[in-house]
Structure formats: C-alpha cells, structure tokens
Design a protein around this motif. Structure first.
Motif, PDB file in Angstrom:
ATOM      1  N   UNK A   1      52.591  27.678  30.848  1.00 12.31           N
ATOM      2  CA  UNK A   1      53.640  29.118  30.927  1.00 12.31           C
ATOM      3  C   UNK A   1      52.606  30.115  30.694  1.00 12.31           C
ATOM      4  N   UNK A   2      51.382  30.145  30.273  1.00 11.61           N
ATOM      5  CA  UNK A   2      50.505  31.437  30.137  1.00 11.61           C
ATOM      6  C   UNK A   2      49.704  31.273  31.673  1.00 11.61           C
ATOM      7  N   UNK A   3      49.628  30.172  32.179  1.00 11.02           N
ATOM      8  CA  UNK A   3      49.179  30.206  33.666  1.00 11.02           C
ATOM      9  C   UNK A   3      50.159  30.872  34.572  1.00 11.02           C
ATOM     10  N   UNK A   4      51.344  30.489  34.263  1.00 17.59           N
ATOM     11  CA  UNK A   4      52.257  30.985  35.149  1.00 17.59           C
ATOM     12  C   UNK A   4      52.445  32.495  34.892  1.00 17.59           C
ATOM     13  N   UNK A   5      52.249  32.849  33.698  1.00 14.60           N
ATOM     14  CA  UNK A   5      52.343  34.448  33.146  1.00 14.60           C
ATOM     15  C   UNK A   5      51.181  35.144  34.018  1.00 14.60           C
TER      16      UNK A   5
ATOM     17  N   UNK B   1      50.632  38.001  36.798  1.00 13.80           N
ATOM     18  CA  UNK B   1      50.139  39.364  36.405  1.00 13.80           C
ATOM     19  C   UNK B   1      49.269  39.708  37.503  1.00 13.80           C
ATOM     20  N   UNK B   2      48.530  38.502  37.889  1.00 10.89           N
ATOM     21  CA  UNK B   2      47.229  38.500  39.212  1.00 10.89           C
ATOM     22  C   UNK B   2      48.165  39.006  40.311  1.00 10.89           C
ATOM     23  N   UNK B   3      49.356  38.335  40.575  1.00 20.14           N
ATOM     24  CA  UNK B   3      50.158  38.919  41.714  1.00 20.14           C
ATOM     25  C   UNK B   3      50.658  40.165  41.657  1.00 20.14           C
ATOM     26  N   UNK B   4      51.217  40.679  40.449  1.00 16.17           N
ATOM     27  CA  UNK B   4      51.584  41.928  40.388  1.00 16.17           C
ATOM     28  C   UNK B   4      50.280  42.957  40.556  1.00 16.17           C
ATOM     29  N   UNK B   5      49.116  42.436  40.029  1.00 11.46           N
ATOM     30  CA  UNK B   5      47.810  43.325  40.255  1.00 11.46           C
ATOM     31  C   UNK B   5      47.578  43.321  41.668  1.00 11.46           C
TER      32      UNK B   5
END
Length: 722
Positions: free
Chosen positions: A269-273, A277-281
C-alpha cells in the motif's frame, strides 16, 4: 540577488568611485598645470616688456650718440672757421708790419734784415702753432670718432645679444607650450581610456544586473506557480518532500516489528501511495515547466505586441503626415502650374520690356578737358553733402572708364569711395545700382540670381536687372554703373568669376550664361544673336565699380582681378571750392563719350607709344626682369594706350597717366614693394633707374610721384629693419 554577486557589484561600484576620484585628482592636476602655464605666459609677457624697455633705452642711447656726433662735427666746423679768422688777422698784421718796415727801410737799412728775419721767425712760429693746434684737434676728433665707433659696435653687439635672447625666449616659450600641449593631450587620452573602460565595466555590470533581474523574475514566477498548487514557496515544497521521506522511513521502521503478511500488505500500500506521490510530483514538475514556458512565451509575445503596436502608431502618424504633405504639394503644384502658364520665367526682365520703351533725349559730351572741369563741379553738388575731389582724381577716373569696365576704389573709410560712384552717375545723368556684397557669397548665383527648376522661374537679383536695364531703349545711350559696395567682403574671384572672364572677351562675345537650356518666351534682349534664349550680353555702357576697405573682415584681391581692373586709391578730399551751376540737365550721351575717348586715343597714341618704347629699353625694365621677375605684357600695353591718352586729353600729362598706371600695376604690395626677398640696394638702384628714364618719358614732369612714394616707403621700411 546572491550575496557573492552583491559583493562583486559593490566592489565594481567602489572601483568606479575610485576611478572617478582619480579623474577628479587628475583634473585638479590639469588645472594646476594650466595655472602654471598661465603664470609662465605672464612671466614671458613681463620679460617681453623688459626687452621692449631695453630696446627703448638703446634707441635713446643711440639718439644721444648721434647728437654727440653732430655736436663734434659742429665743433670741427667752428674750429675750421676760427682758424680762418686767425689767419686773416695774422695776415692783416703782417701787411701792416711790412708797410711799416718799408717806410723805415730808407732810414734803418741795417735793421731791416734783422727785422725781416724776426718777422719770418714769427710767421713760422705762428704757422707751426696753427699746424699743431689743427693736428691736436684732428687727433681729438679721430679719438672721438673711434670712441663713437666702439660705442656703436658695443650697441650693435648688445642689440644682437638681446635679439638672440628674444629668439631664445620665443623658442623656450614654444617648447613650454608644446610640452604643456603634449602633457595635456596625454592626460586627456588617458582620461578618455579610463572613461571608456569605466563605461565598458558599467555596461558589463548592467548586463549582470539584467541577468540577475531575469533570474529573480523566474523565481517569482515559480513562487506564483507553487502558490497556485497550494505551496507557500519552494521551501514549503522541499519541506513536504522531507516530511514524505521521514514518513517513509517511519513506515519502514514499523515494518520490522510487524508480521510479514501485514508488512507486505502495508508495504504494498505504501509503495502504491509512494508511486502515486511520485507520479503527482512528476506531474507537478511538468506543469511547472509548462507554466514557465508559457510565461516566457507570453512575455515575449506581449513585448513584441507592444513594439508592433508602437511601430504601427508611428507609421500611421507618418502616413497621415505624408498624405497631408502630398496633398499640399499637389495643390501647390497645381497652383504653380496654373500661375506659370502664360508667365515668363524672367518676371522682372519681362516687366522691363513692357515698361522701359522709347528713347530719351541726351546731350553731347564736350571736349574731355572741359568735361573734367564740369564733372568736378557737378560731382561737388550732386549729393546732399558737398564732395570736393582733386582735378587729378577726375582725370584718372575718366581714363579708367576708357581703359576697363571694372573699377576698384580703395582707401580708408570716409574718403568718398561710394560717393564718387553715386555722384558721377548722377552728374552724367546715368543710372547707378548699388549692390551690397555679403561675406557669405561663394558663386555667381549670389550676384545674379538662380533658376528654380521646380517653379520654372529665375529669381533675378539687382545686379542682373541692372545689366538688363543698361541694354533697354531708355538706358542704352546713357552711362550705367553697378556699385559693388564692400567688394572684398568675399572673394571676387568666386562670385564675380564669370563676369570677370566675360569682360575680357571682345565686345561681340561678352555673354553671361543664365540657364542651361532656352526657356519659353525669354526676354527680348535674350533673343539677340548669340544669346540663344539662355544668355545675356554685357553692354558697353555698363561699368562695375567696387569699393574696398582693408581690415580683418575683408579678403585680398588676386592678381587676375587687379590686372583686369582700373585701381584708384582715394585719400583726403580737396579743399572746398565754389560750385557753379550748369545749364544743361540732360544726361550725357554714352556714344559721344566713347567718341571723345577714341579721339583722345588717336591724338596722343604716338606719344604714349614713344614713352612705352623708352621705358622698355631702359635700365629700369631690365632691373624689373632680372631682380623682380616682372615684364611687360600685352594687356598692360593695351591698357596704357587706352588710359594715358584720355588722361592727357582731360588736362593731364603723359607722366601723370604712366605714373598712376605703373604705381597700381607694378609697385603695389607683392609685386615690387612689400617683398622680403628684395634687398635695400636693389630698391635704391630701381629708384635711380626710374628717375633717369622718366626724363625721357615726360620732360615736363620728371618726377613719378606715386611710384617714388611707394618705393620710398618700402626703402624706409627696410632701412629701419636693417
């Protein structure tokens, strides 16, 4: 702006302030050097004044020596006269003694011989005493002369030393001035280089400041984008990244204490999260870059648009101005075309064709000697103020009219140069056009006028109208004068060149070109033979008379002008005389005046030719050729044959006419007189040769007054210099 750039900019500003301070100090040094130079000039002026005072003292001392020499000569003369008186007294005494001895001879024969011996001894003693006294006086005079000669040599040596000191002083002054100028030039060049370098540094600093401003604007744009996405500034974004990293580390730490399944699930879950976040960045970074590009593009577009709008407004204004100017020019062209149709290009000359028609009654010119007397009377009362000219001036003026159509009247202000031309024209019933010459005249357009090709019109000046007027019916048999007032304010060889050349032509070829091609409907006189509708003939009854002063505002005459003109120098006016009224008021006829000139030339031509032959064979002419490089020309002989006979017929003599012609042609400054390459002996020999030949030319008047006056003036000048 970063601190290092601020420090660099501050250092640059400090360097510029230091450079400006150095410039100020160097300017002070320059002011000090200028003050020293002025002080040096003051010292030189004082030295020059001291030198002049010494020169004055030397002159006074030389005068005293001359007075002393004259006194000694008078003393010698008195001594000689005194010896003669003593001799006369002694002879008288001897005669009395002889008579007494002859009376006593019969009575005292024995004593006679003794008395005679005594008398002879006394006579011998007296003569010896007289010889001794004379020898003593001669020795004293010789000693005085030797002392005077030694004193003169000392004065000459001292004057030579003073002159050498003056030259040394001038050389030192020139060296100081040159050194100061070189130093000033070097200082100025150095200052210019420093100013140029400072300007270059200032330009580089301005460029750096501009780059920093652009960087600051980019940072401001980035801050606005971050605020748009919920971040206060770049620090908040970085802080958010740090928080996420910390949370990630905490989660990883928690994973160690959990079960593998839970940890794996939570880790997934954290990886997906984290991926989210990385995608959003990444999306935010792409948006930021896109926004930056859009901001830069929009900024360039806005600037280009503003420039284009500004250029458009300027072009629109230019277009409106050009449209209005074109409309105005079209209207003006239409008006000019309308007015030009049916109108001559020479309006003033065409108007003369209509107004100046029909001849006028004229009077015959009397004999030239009678004419000279009448003109002197008429000129005296012609103007408001009386004009008293000597008879010689009137005779020479008449001779000049026969010789040349160009006159130059020289003299100081107030001698009546302008008045003579105006009064003469009024006295003979002629017409005089006064043309004030301007200092800026450069070509014939300033004198005659110019042709405007756009308007198809010639703007006629007063001189051109006067030339045309002289050929019209009412004026063609009268005297016409163009008075060029202050002729040498500008160079006559420039603005008068075309007329000067035309006056040298034969009468049938004297033309002045006005236009390059013939214009429609030219004035009547421009349709004559040889004029071709574009030229105008110079009539024979027209004279150009120029007045000339000599000061710092005037120009010198060239030889080509002097040699073609009749030159007169007016001096003080004559004594007042009674002005008599003449009955005839009609203008004199030009044709009859020309007939009187021709009659005088036929009558006195032989005498003038004989005088010219005597002059050409004389030592005077040989000296002119060998020492001065001057010879007789055909022009001078032609002028003499026209000028001198008229002067003789008007009441003058052959010598008077030849004297004036030679004085104005040969003895003016730069020809024979006023030259530095001619020594004193040459001038004295020329003066002697001229006096000898003049007795052959004119026995009744054996003194060429004008020539000798100019020669004597130059001889005295060289004697003072020597």
């Amino acid at each position: 702006m970063p601190d290092d750039m601020k420090s660099q900019f501050a250092e640059r500003l400090a360097a510029l302030d230091e450079a400006l301070s150095d410039l100020g100090s160097k300017r002070e040094d320059l002011d000090r050097l200028l003050a020293e130079a002025k002080q040096t000039e003051t010292d030189l002026a004082e030295a020059r004044a001291d030198h002049e005072q010494k020169q004055t003292q030397l002159a006074e001392r030389e005068r005293q020596l001359n007075d002393r020499e004259k006194a000694i000569e008078l003393r010698e003369l008195d001594a000689r006269n005194g010896f003669l008186e003593q001799q006369r007294d002694a002879l008288k005494t001897l005669r009395d003694e002889i008579r007494r001895l002859e009376a006593e001879r019969d009575q005292v024969i024995a004593r006679t011989e003794q008395e005679e011996r005594e008398v002879r001894e006394r006579i011998d003693a007296m003569r010896a005493a007289q010889r001794d006294a004379q020898q003593a006086d001669k020795d004293a005079l010789a000693q005085d002369r030797q002392a005077l000669e030694e004193e003169r040599q000392k004065l000459a040596l001292e004057r030579k030393h003073l002159e050498q000191a003056r030259r040394n002083e001038e050389g030192i002054k020139r060296q100081i001035r040159q050194a100061l100028e070189d130093e000033h030039k070097r200082e100025i060049d150095e200052l210019k280089r420093e100013i140029y370098q400072a300007r270059r540094n200032a330009g580089a600093d301005a460029k750096t400041i501009q780059e920093q401003r652009q960087a600051l604007e980019a940072v401001a744009d980035l801050n606005r984008l971050l605020e748009h996405h919920g971040f206060a500034d770049a620090e908040a974004l970085l802080q958010r990244f740090d928080d996420l990293r910390s949370e990630n580390r905490q989660l990883r730490e928690d994973q160690r204490h959990r079960s593998d399944d839970d940890l794996e699930a939570e880790n997934e879950a954290l990886r997906e999260r984290c991926d989210d976040y990385e995608q959003r960045l990444e999306d935010q970074a792409r948006q930021i870059n896109a926004l930056k590009n859009e901001v830069g593009t929009r900024r360039v577009s806005v600037l280009e648009k503003q420039a284009l709008e500004q250029e458009k407004r300027v072009l629109e204004q230019h277009k409106r101005a050009l449209d209005s100017a074109v409309i105005e020019l079209e209207q003006r062209l239409d008006d000019l075309t309308t007015r030009q149709q049916g109108r001559s290009a020479f309006e003033a000359l065409a108007k003369m064709d209509k107004d100046l028609v029909g001849g006028t009654p004229v009077d015959e010119v009397p004999a030239l000697d009678v004419l000279a007397q009448e003109l002197r009377q008429r000129i005296a009362g012609a103007l408001d103020a009386p004009l008293y000219y000597p008879e010689q001036v009137i005779r020479l003026f008449l001779g000049g009219l026969a010789m040349s159509q160009l006159h130059i009247l020289q003299g100081i202000s107030g001698t009546g140069k302008t008045s003579l031309a105006l009064a003469f024209a009024k006295a003979v019933g002629g017409h005089c056009t006064e043309v004030p010459v301007q200092a800026g005249w450069r070509d014939r357009d300033d004198l005659l006028g110019h042709f405007n090709a756009f308007e198809r019109r010639f703007y006629e000046r007063e001189c051109l109208q006067a030339i045309y007027r002289a050929g019209t019916e009412p004026f063609k048999d009268r005297v016409n004068i163009v008075l060029l007032d202050e002729m040498n304010l500008s160079h006559p060889e420039q603005y008068f060149a075309e007329l000067l050349s035309a006056l040298e032509m034969p009468a049938a070829r004297r033309r002045v070109v006005l236009t390059e091609s013939a214009l429609p409907d030219p004035p009547l006189l421009m349709r004559a033979d040889g004029c071709d509708g574009r030229k105008l003939a110079l009539p024979d009854n027209l004279w150009f008379i120029g007045t000339a002063n000599e000061d710092e505002t005037t120009k010198g005459f060239a030889d080509k002008t002097f040699d073609r003109a009749h030159v007169m120098e007016l001096r003080a006016k004559d004594e007042p005389f009674k002005v008599e009224q003449h009955g005839s008021s009609l203008p004199y006829s030009f044709a009859s005046l020309r007939r009187q000139f021709d009659k005088a030339q036929e009558q006195h031509c032989g005498a003038v030719e004989e005088g010219l032959r005597a002059l050409q064979k004389s030592q005077f002419t040989r000296l002119l050729k060998t020492e001065f490089g001057l010879g007789w020309g055909n022009r001078l002989e032609r002028q003499a044959l026209r000028f001198v006979p008229v002067v003789m017929a008007a009441g003058g003599s052959l010598g008077e006419g030849m004297d004036h012609l030679l004085a104005t042609r040969l003895f003016r400054a730069g020809k024979v007189t006023g030259r530095f390459d001619v020594v004193l002996d040459t001038l004295q020999n020329l003066e002697t040769a001229l006096s000898r030949v003049w007795k052959e030319i004119d026995p009744s008047n054996d003194v060429p007054v004008a020539c000798l006056e100019r020669l004597d003036l130059d001889i005295r000048r060289k004697e003072q210099q020597g």
